[in-house]
Design a protein around this motif. Structure first.
Motif, PDB file in Angstrom:
ATOM      1  N   ALA A  70       0.941  -1.337   0.211  1.00 57.17           N
ATOM      2  CA  ALA A  70      -0.131   0.012   0.116  1.00 57.17           C
ATOM      3  C   ALA A  70       0.996   1.156  -0.068  1.00 57.17           C
ATOM      4  O   ALA A  70       0.854   2.128  -0.901  1.00 57.17           O
ATOM      5  CB  ALA A  70      -1.065  -0.027   1.361  1.00 57.17           C
ATOM      6  N   SER A  71       1.790   1.299   0.743  1.00 57.50           N
ATOM      7  CA  SER A  71       2.748   2.536   1.111  1.00 57.50           C
ATOM      8  C   SER A  71       3.463   2.556  -0.418  1.00 57.50           C
ATOM      9  O   SER A  71       3.717   4.022  -0.714  1.00 57.50           O
ATOM     10  CB  SER A  71       3.759   2.239   1.962  1.00 57.50           C
ATOM     11  OG  SER A  71       3.119   2.240   3.306  1.00 57.50           O
ATOM     12  N   GLY A  73       2.159   1.971  -3.169  1.00 58.14           N
ATOM     13  CA  GLY A  73       1.085   2.211  -4.261  1.00 58.14           C
ATOM     14  C   GLY A  73       1.156   1.005  -5.348  1.00 58.14           C
ATOM     15  O   GLY A  73       0.802   1.368  -6.489  1.00 58.14           O
ATOM     16  N   ARG A  74       1.528  -0.210  -4.852  1.00 62.97           N
ATOM     17  CA  ARG A  74       1.441  -1.309  -5.834  1.00 62.97           C
ATOM     18  C   ARG A  74       0.229  -2.071  -5.605  1.00 62.97           C
ATOM     19  O   ARG A  74       0.186  -2.911  -4.954  1.00 62.97           O
ATOM     20  CB  ARG A  74       2.690  -2.311  -5.423  1.00 62.97           C
ATOM     21  CG  ARG A  74       4.187  -1.571  -5.452  1.00 62.97           C
ATOM     22  CD  ARG A  74       4.452  -0.894  -6.870  1.00 62.97           C
ATOM     23  NE  ARG A  74       5.996  -0.749  -6.814  1.00 62.97           N
ATOM     24  CZ  ARG A  74       6.368   0.313  -7.064  1.00 62.97           C
ATOM     25  NH1 ARG A  74       5.684   1.448  -6.816  1.00 62.97           N
ATOM     26  NH2 ARG A  74       7.921   0.592  -7.091  1.00 62.97           N
ATOM     27  N   TRP A  75      -0.714  -1.626  -6.218  1.00 63.62           N
ATOM     28  CA  TRP A  75      -2.111  -2.000  -6.051  1.00 63.62           C
ATOM     29  C   TRP A  75      -2.461  -3.093  -6.470  1.00 63.62           C
ATOM     30  O   TRP A  75      -3.264  -4.259  -5.993  1.00 63.62           O
ATOM     31  CB  TRP A  75      -3.157  -0.880  -6.573  1.00 63.62           C
ATOM     32  CG  TRP A  75      -2.760   0.482  -5.858  1.00 63.62           C
ATOM     33  CD1 TRP A  75      -2.478   1.559  -6.521  1.00 63.62           C
ATOM     34  CD2 TRP A  75      -3.027   0.718  -4.474  1.00 63.62           C
ATOM     35  NE1 TRP A  75      -2.351   2.584  -5.314  1.00 63.62           N
ATOM     36  CE2 TRP A  75      -2.560   2.094  -4.077  1.00 63.62           C
ATOM     37  CE3 TRP A  75      -3.433  -0.236  -3.127  1.00 63.62           C
ATOM     38  CZ2 TRP A  75      -2.459   2.568  -3.081  1.00 63.62           C
ATOM     39  CZ3 TRP A  75      -3.441   0.300  -2.040  1.00 63.62           C
ATOM     40  CH2 TRP A  75      -3.006   1.782  -1.969  1.00 63.62           C
ATOM     41  N   GLY A 103      -1.371   4.366   5.848  1.00 61.55           N
ATOM     42  CA  GLY A 103      -1.747   5.596   5.191  1.00 61.55           C
ATOM     43  C   GLY A 103      -1.275   6.736   6.299  1.00 61.55           C
ATOM     44  O   GLY A 103      -0.845   7.902   5.894  1.00 61.55           O
ATOM     45  N   PRO A 109      -4.089   9.609   0.770  1.00 58.31           N
ATOM     46  CA  PRO A 109      -4.613   8.840  -0.261  1.00 58.31           C
ATOM     47  C   PRO A 109      -4.364   7.220  -0.267  1.00 58.31           C
ATOM     48  O   PRO A 109      -5.222   6.401  -1.075  1.00 58.31           O
ATOM     49  CB  PRO A 109      -3.824   9.711  -1.503  1.00 58.31           C
ATOM     50  CG  PRO A 109      -3.683  10.942  -0.827  1.00 58.31           C
ATOM     51  CD  PRO A 109      -3.331  10.753   0.592  1.00 58.31           C
ATOM     52  N   VAL A 110      -3.138   6.815   0.496  1.00 62.57           N
ATOM     53  CA  VAL A 110      -2.743   5.405   0.317  1.00 62.57           C
ATOM     54  C   VAL A 110      -4.052   4.745   1.093  1.00 62.57           C
ATOM     55  O   VAL A 110      -4.349   3.701   0.862  1.00 62.57           O
ATOM     56  CB  VAL A 110      -1.367   5.444   0.888  1.00 62.57           C
ATOM     57  CG1 VAL A 110      -1.149   3.811   1.408  1.00 62.57           C
ATOM     58  CG2 VAL A 110      -0.170   5.781  -0.144  1.00 62.57           C
ATOM     59  N   GLU A 113      -7.322   4.627  -0.875  1.00 68.13           N
ATOM     60  CA  GLU A 113      -7.216   3.596  -1.989  1.00 68.13           C
ATOM     61  C   GLU A 113      -7.079   2.217  -1.455  1.00 68.13           C
ATOM     62  O   GLU A 113      -7.657   1.123  -2.078  1.00 68.13           O
ATOM     63  CB  GLU A 113      -5.889   3.780  -2.963  1.00 68.13           C
ATOM     64  CG  GLU A 113      -5.875   2.751  -4.281  1.00 68.13           C
ATOM     65  CD  GLU A 113      -7.001   3.335  -5.112  1.00 68.13           C
ATOM     66  OE1 GLU A 113      -7.273   2.271  -6.064  1.00 68.13           O
ATOM     67  OE2 GLU A 113      -7.809   4.252  -4.946  1.00 68.13           O
ATOM     68  N   GLY A 114      -5.865   1.892  -0.618  1.00 62.42           N
ATOM     69  CA  GLY A 114      -5.868   0.633   0.170  1.00 62.42           C
ATOM     70  C   GLY A 114      -7.473   0.151   0.650  1.00 62.42           C
ATOM     71  O   GLY A 114      -7.780  -1.381   0.587  1.00 62.42           O
ATOM     72  N   ARG A 117      -9.690  -0.910  -2.088  1.00 60.07           N
ATOM     73  CA  ARG A 117      -9.162  -2.085  -2.895  1.00 60.07           C
ATOM     74  C   ARG A 117      -9.155  -3.287  -1.987  1.00 60.07           C
ATOM     75  O   ARG A 117      -9.626  -4.427  -2.404  1.00 60.07           O
ATOM     76  CB  ARG A 117      -7.711  -2.000  -3.322  1.00 60.07           C
ATOM     77  CG  ARG A 117      -7.115  -0.744  -4.124  1.00 60.07           C
ATOM     78  CD  ARG A 117      -7.293  -1.281  -5.380  1.00 60.07           C
ATOM     79  NE  ARG A 117      -6.805  -0.296  -6.396  1.00 60.07           N
ATOM     80  CZ  ARG A 117      -6.224  -0.275  -7.827  1.00 60.07           C
ATOM     81  NH1 ARG A 117      -5.874  -1.707  -7.975  1.00 60.07           N
ATOM     82  NH2 ARG A 117      -5.666   0.494  -8.312  1.00 60.07           N
TER      83      ARG A 117
END
Length: 132
Positions: A70-71, A73-75, A103, A109-110, A113-114, A117
């Motif tokens: 997550a940190s 951004g490797r979604w 986050g 934002p992390v 989005e995390g 997801r």
């Protein structure tokens, strides 16, 4: 860890990878050269060596993976490892806490989005379980 051959370590890695990520994710029976090369590397180094170590539980490793992915951004990998985390006994509440923790240090934002997801993956898993 005792001395093992590369092929033994890859076999151990393949087993751990399948247990963590599930058969549906690991059942690519006809990998191309690029996939096969990456699979060989990860089954040896990642799954056969690091994930095979006794210092941390699989559950703990899964929670660490979620925070790091997550940190960074490797979604896509985050989603893959969210499924693995559930397989390793990480609860929805623990996943949410891990994402919030990430986050706090990597940015709101992390976390947003995390959580989106993770929610989608957990709902997908629940739908598949209900259909089975």
């Amino acid at each position: 860890m005792e001395d093992v051959t590369i092929s033994q370590r890859r076999a151990i890695g393949a087993k751990i990878r399948k247990e963590v990520l599930g058969a549906s994710h690991t059942s690519n029976t006809t990998p191309n050269l690029f996939d096969a090369t990456f699979l060989e590397y990860t089954e040896d180094v990642c799954w056969g060596n690091i994930w095979n170590r006794e210092g941390l539980t699989r559950k703990t490793r899964s929670m660490l993976n979620l925070a790091m992915l997550a940190s960074l951004g490797r979604w896509h990998e985050f989603e893959v490892h969210t499924r693995g985390a559930v397989n390793n006994g990480v609860t929805e509440e623990e996943i949410a806490e891990v994402v919030l923790q990430a986050g706090m240090y990597a940015g709101i934002p992390v976390a947003a989005e995390g959580l989106r997801r993770a929610k989608a993956v957990v709902l997908e898993l629940k739908a598949k379980a209900a259909a089975a």
